[in-house]
Design an enzyme around this catalytic site. Structure first.
Site, PDB file in Angstrom:
ATOM      1  N   ASP A   7      12.876  -7.305  -9.872  1.00 24.53           N
ATOM      2  CA  ASP A   7      12.924  -7.461 -11.325  1.00 24.53           C
ATOM      3  C   ASP A   7      13.241  -6.071 -12.036  1.00 24.53           C
ATOM      4  O   ASP A   7      13.361  -4.959 -11.499  1.00 24.53           O
ATOM      5  CB  ASP A   7      11.635  -8.222 -11.645  1.00 24.53           C
ATOM      6  CG  ASP A   7      10.394  -7.364 -11.468  1.00 24.53           C
ATOM      7  OD1 ASP A   7      10.343  -6.044 -11.200  1.00 24.53           O
ATOM      8  OD2 ASP A   7       9.393  -7.661 -11.747  1.00 24.53           O
ATOM      9  N   HIS A   8      12.639  -6.087 -13.407  1.00 24.82           N
ATOM     10  CA  HIS A   8      12.686  -4.741 -13.894  1.00 24.82           C
ATOM     11  C   HIS A   8      11.776  -3.863 -13.441  1.00 24.82           C
ATOM     12  O   HIS A   8      12.236  -2.533 -13.528  1.00 24.82           O
ATOM     13  CB  HIS A   8      12.421  -4.783 -15.714  1.00 24.82           C
ATOM     14  CG  HIS A   8      11.142  -5.662 -15.537  1.00 24.82           C
ATOM     15  ND1 HIS A   8      10.965  -7.003 -15.529  1.00 24.82           N
ATOM     16  CD2 HIS A   8       9.782  -5.087 -16.268  1.00 24.82           C
ATOM     17  CE1 HIS A   8       9.742  -7.183 -15.579  1.00 24.82           C
ATOM     18  NE2 HIS A   8       9.200  -6.232 -16.038  1.00 24.82           N
ATOM     19  N   CYS A  64       9.485  -5.483  -6.737  1.00 24.66           N
ATOM     20  CA  CYS A  64       9.024  -5.826  -8.193  1.00 24.66           C
ATOM     21  C   CYS A  64       8.147  -4.605  -8.076  1.00 24.66           C
ATOM     22  O   CYS A  64       7.882  -3.639  -7.572  1.00 24.66           O
ATOM     23  CB  CYS A  64       8.594  -7.023  -8.361  1.00 24.66           C
ATOM     24  SG  CYS A  64       7.132  -7.830  -7.329  1.00 24.66           S
ATOM     25  N   GLY A  65       7.315  -4.608  -9.379  1.00 25.98           N
ATOM     26  CA  GLY A  65       6.152  -3.545  -9.696  1.00 25.98           C
ATOM     27  C   GLY A  65       5.046  -3.452  -8.589  1.00 25.98           C
ATOM     28  O   GLY A  65       5.180  -2.476  -7.957  1.00 25.98           O
ATOM     29  N   THR A  66       4.454  -4.397  -8.072  1.00 29.72           N
ATOM     30  CA  THR A  66       3.652  -4.521  -7.181  1.00 29.72           C
ATOM     31  C   THR A  66       4.229  -4.959  -5.709  1.00 29.72           C
ATOM     32  O   THR A  66       3.530  -4.689  -4.465  1.00 29.72           O
ATOM     33  CB  THR A  66       2.435  -5.283  -7.187  1.00 29.72           C
ATOM     34  OG1 THR A  66       2.980  -6.787  -7.469  1.00 29.72           O
ATOM     35  CG2 THR A  66       1.846  -4.892  -8.431  1.00 29.72           C
ATOM     36  N   GLY A  67       5.404  -5.563  -5.701  1.00 30.51           N
ATOM     37  CA  GLY A  67       6.119  -6.301  -4.421  1.00 30.51           C
ATOM     38  C   GLY A  67       5.178  -7.715  -4.257  1.00 30.51           C
ATOM     39  O   GLY A  67       5.843  -8.469  -3.328  1.00 30.51           O
ATOM     40  N   ILE A  68       4.412  -7.925  -5.085  1.00 39.93           N
ATOM     41  CA  ILE A  68       3.485  -9.250  -4.797  1.00 39.93           C
ATOM     42  C   ILE A  68       4.297 -10.413  -5.352  1.00 39.93           C
ATOM     43  O   ILE A  68       4.537 -11.392  -4.563  1.00 39.93           O
ATOM     44  CB  ILE A  68       2.102  -9.223  -4.989  1.00 39.93           C
ATOM     45  CG1 ILE A  68       1.244  -7.940  -4.645  1.00 39.93           C
ATOM     46  CG2 ILE A  68       1.453 -10.324  -5.133  1.00 39.93           C
ATOM     47  CD1 ILE A  68       0.107  -7.714  -5.308  1.00 39.93           C
ATOM     48  N   GLY A  69       4.537 -10.524  -6.390  1.00 36.65           N
ATOM     49  CA  GLY A  69       5.295 -11.830  -7.218  1.00 36.65           C
ATOM     50  C   GLY A  69       6.541 -11.943  -6.356  1.00 36.65           C
ATOM     51  O   GLY A  69       6.783 -13.245  -6.182  1.00 36.65           O
ATOM     52  N   HIS A  97       6.368  -8.506  15.466  1.00 36.14           N
ATOM     53  CA  HIS A  97       5.545  -9.758  15.614  1.00 36.14           C
ATOM     54  C   HIS A  97       5.978 -10.883  14.887  1.00 36.14           C
ATOM     55  O   HIS A  97       5.824 -12.024  15.333  1.00 36.14           O
ATOM     56  CB  HIS A  97       3.943  -9.371  15.117  1.00 36.14           C
ATOM     57  CG  HIS A  97       3.176  -8.553  16.048  1.00 36.14           C
ATOM     58  ND1 HIS A  97       1.975  -8.279  16.345  1.00 36.14           N
ATOM     59  CD2 HIS A  97       3.876  -7.407  16.871  1.00 36.14           C
ATOM     60  CE1 HIS A  97       1.642  -7.490  17.206  1.00 36.14           C
ATOM     61  NE2 HIS A  97       2.733  -6.726  17.336  1.00 36.14           N
ATOM     62  N   ARG A 132       4.581 -15.642  22.704  1.00 32.80           N
ATOM     63  CA  ARG A 132       3.507 -15.800  21.923  1.00 32.80           C
ATOM     64  C   ARG A 132       3.781 -15.445  20.340  1.00 32.80           C
ATOM     65  O   ARG A 132       3.232 -16.364  19.618  1.00 32.80           O
ATOM     66  CB  ARG A 132       2.005 -14.940  22.315  1.00 32.80           C
ATOM     67  CG  ARG A 132       2.326 -13.370  21.896  1.00 32.80           C
ATOM     68  CD  ARG A 132       1.049 -12.864  22.507  1.00 32.80           C
ATOM     69  NE  ARG A 132       0.928 -11.252  21.900  1.00 32.80           N
ATOM     70  CZ  ARG A 132       1.680 -10.315  22.413  1.00 32.80           C
ATOM     71  NH1 ARG A 132       2.675 -10.410  23.415  1.00 32.80           N
ATOM     72  NH2 ARG A 132       1.405  -9.189  22.020  1.00 32.80           N
ATOM     73  N   HIS A 133       4.621 -14.593  20.001  1.00 35.63           N
ATOM     74  CA  HIS A 133       5.136 -14.351  18.799  1.00 35.63           C
ATOM     75  C   HIS A 133       6.150 -15.599  18.252  1.00 35.63           C
ATOM     76  O   HIS A 133       5.854 -15.910  17.081  1.00 35.63           O
ATOM     77  CB  HIS A 133       5.655 -13.084  18.497  1.00 35.63           C
ATOM     78  CG  HIS A 133       4.536 -12.075  18.902  1.00 35.63           C
ATOM     79  ND1 HIS A 133       3.388 -12.129  18.260  1.00 35.63           N
ATOM     80  CD2 HIS A 133       4.646 -10.909  19.434  1.00 35.63           C
ATOM     81  CE1 HIS A 133       2.602 -10.932  18.343  1.00 35.63           C
ATOM     82  NE2 HIS A 133       3.581 -10.135  19.278  1.00 35.63           N
TER      83      HIS A 133
HETATM   84  C1  RB5 Z   1       6.233  -6.989 -14.009  1.00 41.57           C
HETATM   85  O1  RB5 Z   1       5.485  -6.325 -15.052  1.00 41.57           O
HETATM   86  C2  RB5 Z   1       5.362  -7.297 -12.897  1.00 41.57           C
HETATM   87  O2  RB5 Z   1       4.393  -8.245 -13.252  1.00 41.57           O
HETATM   88  C3  RB5 Z   1       6.358  -7.576 -11.637  1.00 41.57           C
HETATM   89  O3  RB5 Z   1       7.028  -6.340 -11.435  1.00 41.57           O
HETATM   90  C4  RB5 Z   1       5.320  -7.586 -10.239  1.00 41.57           C
HETATM   91  O4  RB5 Z   1       4.501  -6.563 -10.003  1.00 41.57           O
HETATM   92  C5  RB5 Z   1       4.613  -9.105 -10.160  1.00 41.57           C
HETATM   93  O5  RB5 Z   1       4.259  -9.364  -9.109  1.00 41.57           O
END
Ligand code: RB5
Length: 143
Positions: A7-8, A64-69, A97, A132-133
């Site tokens: 993303d941005h 992305c910003g955190t990699g989480i989303g 693994h 196992r993996h």
């Molecule tokens: C965008 O502002 C931010 O929410 C996105 O990059 C990301 O961190 C979401 O998980």
């Protein structure tokens, strides 16, 4: 072929990753986004993930910003094992693994130097092929 998506918030780091892949002579396909204009990470995470799941691409890298989303988005696609990594130990372990087929990075979490080391570790570490993996990976697709 490596599928890329961001993303941005991940666009600038993805651009550095592209330069790095080019320096290594590795082929990639960029599924966007293509600027720092605000956008929605699931669009790009899922587009790159679909390319990996279909076999069009062998591996994928998402930012992305955190990699989480963007990692959550990719993991909604059947057959995708996307690992969010902030260190090289995790990047190696998830290949050995989990046979992770996608890597997610948080551009606001890791600096570009570490991020490129994580990319190299992810790309260069083979799956262990341990029974196992394999058994545990097969269980991931069960409801
Ligand atoms: C965008 O502002 C931010 O929410 C996105 O990059 C990301 O961190 C979401 O998980």
């Amino acid at each position: 072929m490596i599928a890329l998506g961001s993303d941005h918030g991940g666009y600038a780091l993805k651009t550095e990753i592209i330069r790095h892949l080019e320096a290594r002579g590795l082929e990639y396909k960029d599924f966007g986004t293509y600027s720092e204009a605000s956008c929605d990470y699931p669009v790009f995470g899922k587009a790159a993930a679909r390319a990996v799941a279909s076999g069009e691409c062998d591996r994928g890298i998402l930012v992305c910003g955190t990699g989480i989303g963007i990692s959550i988005s990719a993991n909604k696609i059947k057959g995708i094992r996307c690992a969010l990594c902030g260190d090289c130990f995790s990047a190696a372990a998830t290949r050995e693994h989990n046979d992770a087929n996608m890597l997610a990075l948080g551009a606001r979490v890791v600096g570009p130097g570490l991020a490129l080391k994580i990319v190299d570790t992810f790309l260069d570490t083979p799956f262990s092929n341990d029974q196992r993996h394999i058994r545990r990976i097969n269980m991931l697709e069960e409801e």
